[in-house]
Design an enzyme around this catalytic site. Structure first.
Site, PDB file in Angstrom:
ATOM      1  N   CYS A 111     -17.032 -11.820  12.761  1.00  0.00           N
ATOM      2  CA  CYS A 111     -17.018 -10.977  11.570  1.00  0.00           C
ATOM      3  C   CYS A 111     -15.993 -11.559  10.596  1.00  0.00           C
ATOM      4  O   CYS A 111     -14.870 -11.885  10.986  1.00  0.00           O
ATOM      5  CB  CYS A 111     -16.644  -9.537  11.952  1.00  0.00           C
ATOM      6  SG  CYS A 111     -17.784  -8.823  13.149  1.00  0.00           S
ATOM      7  N   CYS A 156     -12.835 -13.350  20.552  1.00  0.00           N
ATOM      8  CA  CYS A 156     -14.126 -12.711  20.279  1.00  0.00           C
ATOM      9  C   CYS A 156     -15.092 -13.753  19.741  1.00  0.00           C
ATOM     10  O   CYS A 156     -14.698 -14.674  19.023  1.00  0.00           O
ATOM     11  CB  CYS A 156     -13.958 -11.592  19.244  1.00  0.00           C
ATOM     12  SG  CYS A 156     -15.463 -10.601  19.034  1.00  0.00           S
ATOM     13  N   CYS A 193      -5.935   1.704  22.538  1.00  0.00           N
ATOM     14  CA  CYS A 193      -6.984   0.805  22.049  1.00  0.00           C
ATOM     15  C   CYS A 193      -7.036  -0.403  22.985  1.00  0.00           C
ATOM     16  O   CYS A 193      -6.062  -1.133  23.142  1.00  0.00           O
ATOM     17  CB  CYS A 193      -6.679   0.394  20.606  1.00  0.00           C
ATOM     18  SG  CYS A 193      -7.962  -0.661  19.898  1.00  0.00           S
ATOM     19  N   ASN A 203      -7.605  -4.031   6.568  1.00  0.00           N
ATOM     20  CA  ASN A 203      -6.245  -4.441   6.887  1.00  0.00           C
ATOM     21  C   ASN A 203      -6.175  -5.932   6.646  1.00  0.00           C
ATOM     22  O   ASN A 203      -6.890  -6.694   7.297  1.00  0.00           O
ATOM     23  CB  ASN A 203      -5.918  -4.105   8.345  1.00  0.00           C
ATOM     24  CG  ASN A 203      -5.871  -2.612   8.576  1.00  0.00           C
ATOM     25  OD1 ASN A 203      -5.181  -1.884   7.873  1.00  0.00           O
ATOM     26  ND2 ASN A 203      -6.649  -2.134   9.540  1.00  0.00           N
ATOM     27  N   SER A 246     -16.886   0.737  20.895  1.00  0.00           N
ATOM     28  CA  SER A 246     -17.384   0.302  19.595  1.00  0.00           C
ATOM     29  C   SER A 246     -18.065  -1.055  19.726  1.00  0.00           C
ATOM     30  O   SER A 246     -17.555  -1.955  20.394  1.00  0.00           O
ATOM     31  CB  SER A 246     -16.217   0.204  18.617  1.00  0.00           C
ATOM     32  OG  SER A 246     -16.675  -0.236  17.361  1.00  0.00           O
ATOM     33  N   GLU A 266      -4.162  -8.082  23.464  1.00  0.00           N
ATOM     34  CA  GLU A 266      -3.288  -7.051  22.937  1.00  0.00           C
ATOM     35  C   GLU A 266      -3.901  -5.675  23.188  1.00  0.00           C
ATOM     36  O   GLU A 266      -5.121  -5.505  23.146  1.00  0.00           O
ATOM     37  CB  GLU A 266      -3.029  -7.301  21.459  1.00  0.00           C
ATOM     38  CG  GLU A 266      -2.308  -8.642  21.307  1.00  0.00           C
ATOM     39  CD  GLU A 266      -1.791  -8.912  19.916  1.00  0.00           C
ATOM     40  OE1 GLU A 266      -0.653  -9.406  19.838  1.00  0.00           O
ATOM     41  OE2 GLU A 266      -2.475  -8.642  18.931  1.00  0.00           O
ATOM     42  N   CYS A 301      -6.558  -2.173  12.997  1.00  0.00           N
ATOM     43  CA  CYS A 301      -7.906  -2.717  13.210  1.00  0.00           C
ATOM     44  C   CYS A 301      -8.029  -4.101  12.597  1.00  0.00           C
ATOM     45  O   CYS A 301      -7.653  -4.319  11.449  1.00  0.00           O
ATOM     46  CB  CYS A 301      -8.966  -1.845  12.544  1.00  0.00           C
ATOM     47  SG  CYS A 301      -9.055  -0.188  13.156  1.00  0.00           S
ATOM     48  N   CYS A 325     -12.261 -10.092  10.149  1.00  0.00           N
ATOM     49  CA  CYS A 325     -11.473  -9.754  11.347  1.00  0.00           C
ATOM     50  C   CYS A 325     -10.675 -10.947  11.838  1.00  0.00           C
ATOM     51  O   CYS A 325     -11.211 -12.040  12.023  1.00  0.00           O
ATOM     52  CB  CYS A 325     -12.404  -9.251  12.454  1.00  0.00           C
ATOM     53  SG  CYS A 325     -11.526  -8.811  13.967  1.00  0.00           S
TER      54      CYS A 325
HETATM   55  N1  SAH Z   1     -16.227  -5.816  18.524  1.00  0.00           N
HETATM   56  C1  SAH Z   1     -16.295  -4.378  18.482  1.00  0.00           C
HETATM   57  C2  SAH Z   1     -14.988  -3.758  18.905  1.00  0.00           C
HETATM   58  C3  SAH Z   1     -13.852  -3.997  17.937  1.00  0.00           C
HETATM   59  S1  SAH Z   1     -13.633  -2.552  17.031  1.00  0.00           S
HETATM   60  C4  SAH Z   1     -16.778  -3.915  17.123  1.00  0.00           C
HETATM   61  O1  SAH Z   1     -16.931  -4.748  16.243  1.00  0.00           O
HETATM   62  O2  SAH Z   1     -17.057  -2.740  16.941  1.00  0.00           O
HETATM   63  C5  SAH Z   1     -12.694  -3.073  15.734  1.00  0.00           C
HETATM   64  C6  SAH Z   1     -13.043  -2.285  14.482  1.00  0.00           C
HETATM   65  O3  SAH Z   1     -12.166  -2.735  13.468  1.00  0.00           O
HETATM   66  C7  SAH Z   1     -14.464  -2.558  13.997  1.00  0.00           C
HETATM   67  O4  SAH Z   1     -15.058  -1.379  13.541  1.00  0.00           O
HETATM   68  C8  SAH Z   1     -14.253  -3.509  12.843  1.00  0.00           C
HETATM   69  O5  SAH Z   1     -15.267  -3.377  11.899  1.00  0.00           O
HETATM   70  C9  SAH Z   1     -12.897  -3.104  12.324  1.00  0.00           C
HETATM   71  N2  SAH Z   1     -12.183  -4.190  11.674  1.00  0.00           N
HETATM   72  C10 SAH Z   1     -12.240  -5.492  11.955  1.00  0.00           C
HETATM   73  N3  SAH Z   1     -11.432  -6.196  11.146  1.00  0.00           N
HETATM   74  C11 SAH Z   1     -10.842  -5.300  10.318  1.00  0.00           C
HETATM   75  C12 SAH Z   1      -9.886  -5.405   9.274  1.00  0.00           C
HETATM   76  N4  SAH Z   1      -9.386  -6.577   8.910  1.00  0.00           N
HETATM   77  N5  SAH Z   1      -9.500  -4.279   8.652  1.00  0.00           N
HETATM   78  C13 SAH Z   1      -9.985  -3.085   9.047  1.00  0.00           C
HETATM   79  N6  SAH Z   1     -10.871  -2.918  10.033  1.00  0.00           N
HETATM   80  C14 SAH Z   1     -11.301  -4.017  10.676  1.00  0.00           C
END
Ligand code: SAH
Length: 372
Positions: A142, A138, A131, A318, A219, A96, A361, A145
């Protein structure tokens, strides 16, 4: 079968195109024409490259070369004008990519007429951010996410990373550098676990597509050796680090990658990162209700960042299916911001874009797995 497998031209550097041109017995300047047609002209097929002689175009096709632009499978438009694209590659895998117009009318939010004045070029925005995804799925896991639930399917090639941007630019009929486009490598995947393709894509985007490196941010969840590698690049985006926790115990719980590279190692890499004039590091911090959003957490963040030329972006969680955390209340977010600000850390609250269409995000993947 093998005859139908095509080699993508998108993703090849000027040097690589030069070899290809030589092999076809064409003069070297043809490589530059090909490069410009691919990245600046963003052609959809080699047939369209009218600067090249017919026989060379035919020769490319015979040797199995095709442009290799990914296709847009689906498109969802948010009430805040954000567009989430489902982009498909030659093998059927999808990622996406999100288009976020900003400025005049780009963020009308309620879909009303308010602020939707058109500029001279007839557009309701003055800049936009794309984006970008770097992997299918991935591997980083995390806990907050949605993309993590997919696991990693594969890396994107440099051509697929660039192609995803070209497909969106074509759909929006936008051309950098004339139109102001920012890129954030913050979509699906961990760019630093696909470093070589990511950095090659960056070079092609700068030299070919015409997006300045200063308008790009990558990022990372904290792949420490690659932070050092990025610092050594001649051409590179700005760096953002997904911090998301204020101490090791908490960070390991939320981001298991912290076991491999803990906060000490991560912050050492951040301190060693060679910033350019006026450049700042960005730390992202996803706020999870009653998990990492206390005043104590905020004070720990201040200590971690002390002395760094950096800003913090706070992102309220989110939510999504299968995610076991809650979004903090607005007052809690403001309290957290206030503590950081009072200690001199520039801190911004990132407003979610396209939450209604699962484009925000941490929400990318839902279409692929759950359906629209
Ligand atoms: N893998 C990289 C690039 C993805 S950036 C990284 O982790 O930085 C995606 C961003 O969205 C990251 O800063 C992550 O912490 C944030 N993110 C992930 N899941 C989220 C969620 N459910 N709500 C808000 N932010 C989120």
């Amino acid at each position: 079968m093998t005859e139908t497998i095509q080699t993508a031209l998108l993703g090849l550097s000027l040097q690589e195109l030069t070899l290809l041109v030589e092999e076809a017995g064409q003069p070297p300047y043809r490589a530059r024409q090909l490069f410009e047609a691919l990245y600046s002209g963003r052609v959809e097929s080699a047939e369209q490259i009218s600067t090249l002689p017919q026989d060379f175009r035919r020769n490319l096709a015979e040797r199995g070369f095709a442009v290799g632009l990914p296709s847009i499978e689906q498109k969802f438009v948010s009430t805040d004008s954000t567009v989430r694209y489902l982009v498909a590659f030659a093998d059927g895998q999808t990622v996406e990519t999100v288009w976020m117009p900003e400025g005049d009318g780009g963020e009308a939010g309620d879909g009303s007429e308010a602020g939707s004045q058109l500029d001279k070029s007839g557009r309701a925005w003055d800049r936009a951010t794309i984006c970008v995804s770097s992997q299918v799925g991935c591997a980083v896991d995390c806990q907050f996410c949605l993309t993590a639930l997919l696991g990693v399917k594969r890396n994107l090639t440099a051509g697929e990373i660039v192609g995803q941007i070209c497909a969106v630019l074509n759909d929006q009929q936008v051309s950098p550098p004339h139109d102001r486009v920012n890129l954030v490598f913050m979509g699906m995947g961990e760019p630093f676990l696909n470093y070589e393709n990511f950095i090659k894509a960056v070079r092609l985007l700068v030299e070919g597509v015409g997006i300045p490196e200063a308008r790009m941010t990558v990022s990372t969840a904290g792949i420490v050796p690659r932070i050092y590698d990025l610092g050594a690049e001649a051409v590179r985006p700005k760096l953002a680090i997904s911090l998301n926790a204020s101490n090791d115990e908490l960070r390991t719980r939320l981001m298991p990658i912290n076991r491999k590279w803990n906060l000490e190692k991560l912050m050492a890499a951040a301190r060693d990162f060679p910033l350019r004039n006026r450049e700042r590091l960005t730390f992202e911090y996803v706020l999870l209700d009653e998990v990492n959003d206390s005043a104590g957490n905020a004070r720990e963040v201040v200590e971690l960042i002390r002395g760094l030329r950096a800003k913090v972006n706070l992102i309220a969680l989110n939510p999504g299916p299968g995610i076991a955390f809650r979004t903090p209340a607005e007052e809690q977010i403001l309290r957290f911001q206030k503590i950081l600000m009072a200690s001199g850390v520039p801190t911004f609250i990132r407003r979610p874009r396209g939450r209604d269409i699962y484009a925000a995000c941490g929400q990318l993947k839902r279409t692929v797995e759950v359906g629209p």
